[in-house]
Scaffold this motif. Sequence first.
Motif, PDB file in Angstrom:
ATOM      1  N   GLY A 280       0.837  -1.188   0.000  1.00  0.00           N
ATOM      2  CA  GLY A 280       0.000   0.000   0.000  1.00  0.00           C
ATOM      3  C   GLY A 280       0.873   1.240   0.000  1.00  0.00           C
ATOM      4  N   PHE A 281       0.517   2.223  -0.823  1.00  0.00           N
ATOM      5  CA  PHE A 281       1.316   3.463  -0.945  1.00  0.00           C
ATOM      6  C   PHE A 281       0.411   4.669  -0.787  1.00  0.00           C
ATOM      7  CE2 PHE A 281       2.651   6.997  -3.717  1.00  0.00           C
ATOM      8  CZ  PHE A 281       3.875   7.312  -3.146  1.00  0.00           C
ATOM      9  N   ASP A 282       0.830   5.609   0.055  1.00  0.00           N
ATOM     10  CA  ASP A 282       0.134   6.883   0.234  1.00  0.00           C
ATOM     11  C   ASP A 282       1.165   7.991   0.154  1.00  0.00           C
ATOM     12  OD1 ASP A 282      -1.947   8.705   0.786  1.00  0.00           O
ATOM     13  OD2 ASP A 282      -1.433   8.711   2.909  1.00  0.00           O
ATOM     14  N   GLY A 283       1.039   8.851  -0.835  1.00  0.00           N
ATOM     15  CA  GLY A 283       2.084   9.834  -1.091  1.00  0.00           C
ATOM     16  C   GLY A 283       1.671  11.271  -0.859  1.00  0.00           C
ATOM     17  N   CYS A 343      -2.089   2.211  -4.825  1.00  0.00           N
ATOM     18  CA  CYS A 343      -1.453   3.516  -4.631  1.00  0.00           C
ATOM     19  C   CYS A 343      -2.510   4.615  -4.670  1.00  0.00           C
ATOM     20  CB  CYS A 343      -0.428   3.789  -5.728  1.00  0.00           C
ATOM     21  SG  CYS A 343       0.751   2.469  -6.014  1.00  0.00           S
ATOM     22  N   ASP A 344      -2.444   5.518  -3.697  1.00  0.00           N
ATOM     23  CA  ASP A 344      -3.306   6.696  -3.710  1.00  0.00           C
ATOM     24  C   ASP A 344      -2.691   7.715  -4.682  1.00  0.00           C
ATOM     25  OD1 ASP A 344      -5.420   8.305  -3.017  1.00  0.00           O
ATOM     26  OD2 ASP A 344      -4.439   9.165  -1.265  1.00  0.00           O
ATOM     27  N   VAL A 364       0.204  -3.120 -10.355  1.00  0.00           N
ATOM     28  CA  VAL A 364       0.158  -1.784  -9.753  1.00  0.00           C
ATOM     29  C   VAL A 364      -1.151  -1.097 -10.149  1.00  0.00           C
ATOM     30  CG1 VAL A 364       1.297   0.453  -9.570  1.00  0.00           C
ATOM     31  CG2 VAL A 364       2.677  -1.629  -9.817  1.00  0.00           C
ATOM     32  N   PHE A 365      -1.933  -0.702  -9.149  1.00  0.00           N
ATOM     33  CA  PHE A 365      -3.238  -0.111  -9.411  1.00  0.00           C
ATOM     34  C   PHE A 365      -3.427   1.164  -8.600  1.00  0.00           C
ATOM     35  CE2 PHE A 365      -3.576  -4.709  -9.731  1.00  0.00           C
ATOM     36  CZ  PHE A 365      -4.184  -4.906 -10.965  1.00  0.00           C
ATOM     37  N   GLU A 366      -4.255   2.065  -9.111  1.00  0.00           N
ATOM     38  CA  GLU A 366      -4.649   3.251  -8.349  1.00  0.00           C
ATOM     39  C   GLU A 366      -5.770   2.898  -7.387  1.00  0.00           C
ATOM     40  OE1 GLU A 366      -5.781   6.294 -11.070  1.00  0.00           O
ATOM     41  OE2 GLU A 366      -3.721   6.827 -11.608  1.00  0.00           O
TER      42      GLU A 366
END
Length: 460
Positions: A280-283, A343-344, A364-366
């Motif tokens: 999980g990615f939050d940028g 990913c956000d 990899v998905f949004e």
Amino acid sequence: MDLLSRNAPTSEGLGLSKTPLLAALAIVEFLGPCRFSHFDAFGLPVGKPVPLPVVQIGATALDQTEQTMDMIRGMLSESPAEAIYGLDIGKMIVQFKSGKPGSIKPKATAGRTNEGNRPSFCLMDECHHWVSSNGGPDFFQTLKRNIEKTTKAGSRWVSTTNAYSPNEDSVAQIIHESEMVAQGYWLYDCLEGSIALEDIRDPEAVRAALIEAYGDATWADIDGLTRTIIYDRTTPDSTYCRFFFNQIAESSDGWMSKSEWDACYSEDDPIKPGDQIAIGFDGSIRGDSTGLCGVRLRDAKLFVLGVWERPENAPDDWEVDVLAVEAAVNSAFKTYRVAWMYCDPPYWQENIGRWAIEHGDDTVFEFWTNKPTRMTQAVERFRTAAMVGDLKHDGDYRLTRHVLNAVTREVPQGLLIQKDSPRSKRKIDLAVCAVLALEARADAIADGRMQIRRSRVVGW
């Protein structure tokens, strides 16, 4: 008495049949002798009807007024009042068949079209849901302003609410904290159960607090509610405090307590290179942190792949090191077998697009965290997994800090997590990453991507 009749009363309660009470008040204001006329020969007050009764049912959306309007129609239909007063009882409006001025009808937020109305009585139900995102505070000010222009003629309003979230700046909070309440110009009535958070598993304390909170609502299932609170671990204790005991407290909105999070800690079977994981990615770029969190597919064990937080004494032009984030993502794909990554996208769409090209657009998905329906479901699944023991973590202090910093915010779709205030330095980005990682894991498993390595036994 005259002072109270001319100023706005508000009440707070939970499951106490507020809607039938509001419906009855609306009917009395529409038809009954509810304004002072004179004193009779015995010195008793005599009432008179409102000459032009304009009763409004206020809400941030029309469908929120349906329950109150249904109750009003149910009370009036086939009643003596329907024939005596010659009422035309429609789904969205109650009025006189003769064409006499006056009505009961819903009113929802619609920009400036509400300005200038002159209601004689206005109901505002469930105003803890009236928040900035749905225009609630502005709508409240418009309705209140319209009422205030005719208070000398007896116009008034009433609102009902459950315990509000102190992080949302709802209309319920605005009213409660108003100087008009503090000075006694607005009547504020509230029933609250007295119980400390640490006593919420004590049956006697819970039962006593429920009896106190529900007052004379004899229809409430106190025994059933007590059992639910004692044994149901899928609902946050803060939710019980707010919606069952009617408590307003800063601490009541914590998403996860320390004891609950610590119960998920597991030092056994550490994460190793080659493990199959989801990410999980939050940028962010400047204000919030940027985080990267992984979770092992076979046992839902969470761990931190990277976090970039603004240092305490950072200059005003400080920004996240994008190259370091890129390197951490590439390292994760090289070190582990990544089955799925959510990913956000804000501020990072170009980078996410490049990761999808490099590592596969089927990996990899949004995941837009600002879409409440999907995000509330993800938050609920994460919370449930933690409560029932289906989630683990390796004790990383950074993830723990972010998870414990998170507070809940109620939206129509459910509960979201957020910082305790927009400018708070208590970051929660790794908590968001963890939620996305667990969602990625679930979707990877549902897609049939979980691979279990088995040892090969060779006989001689």
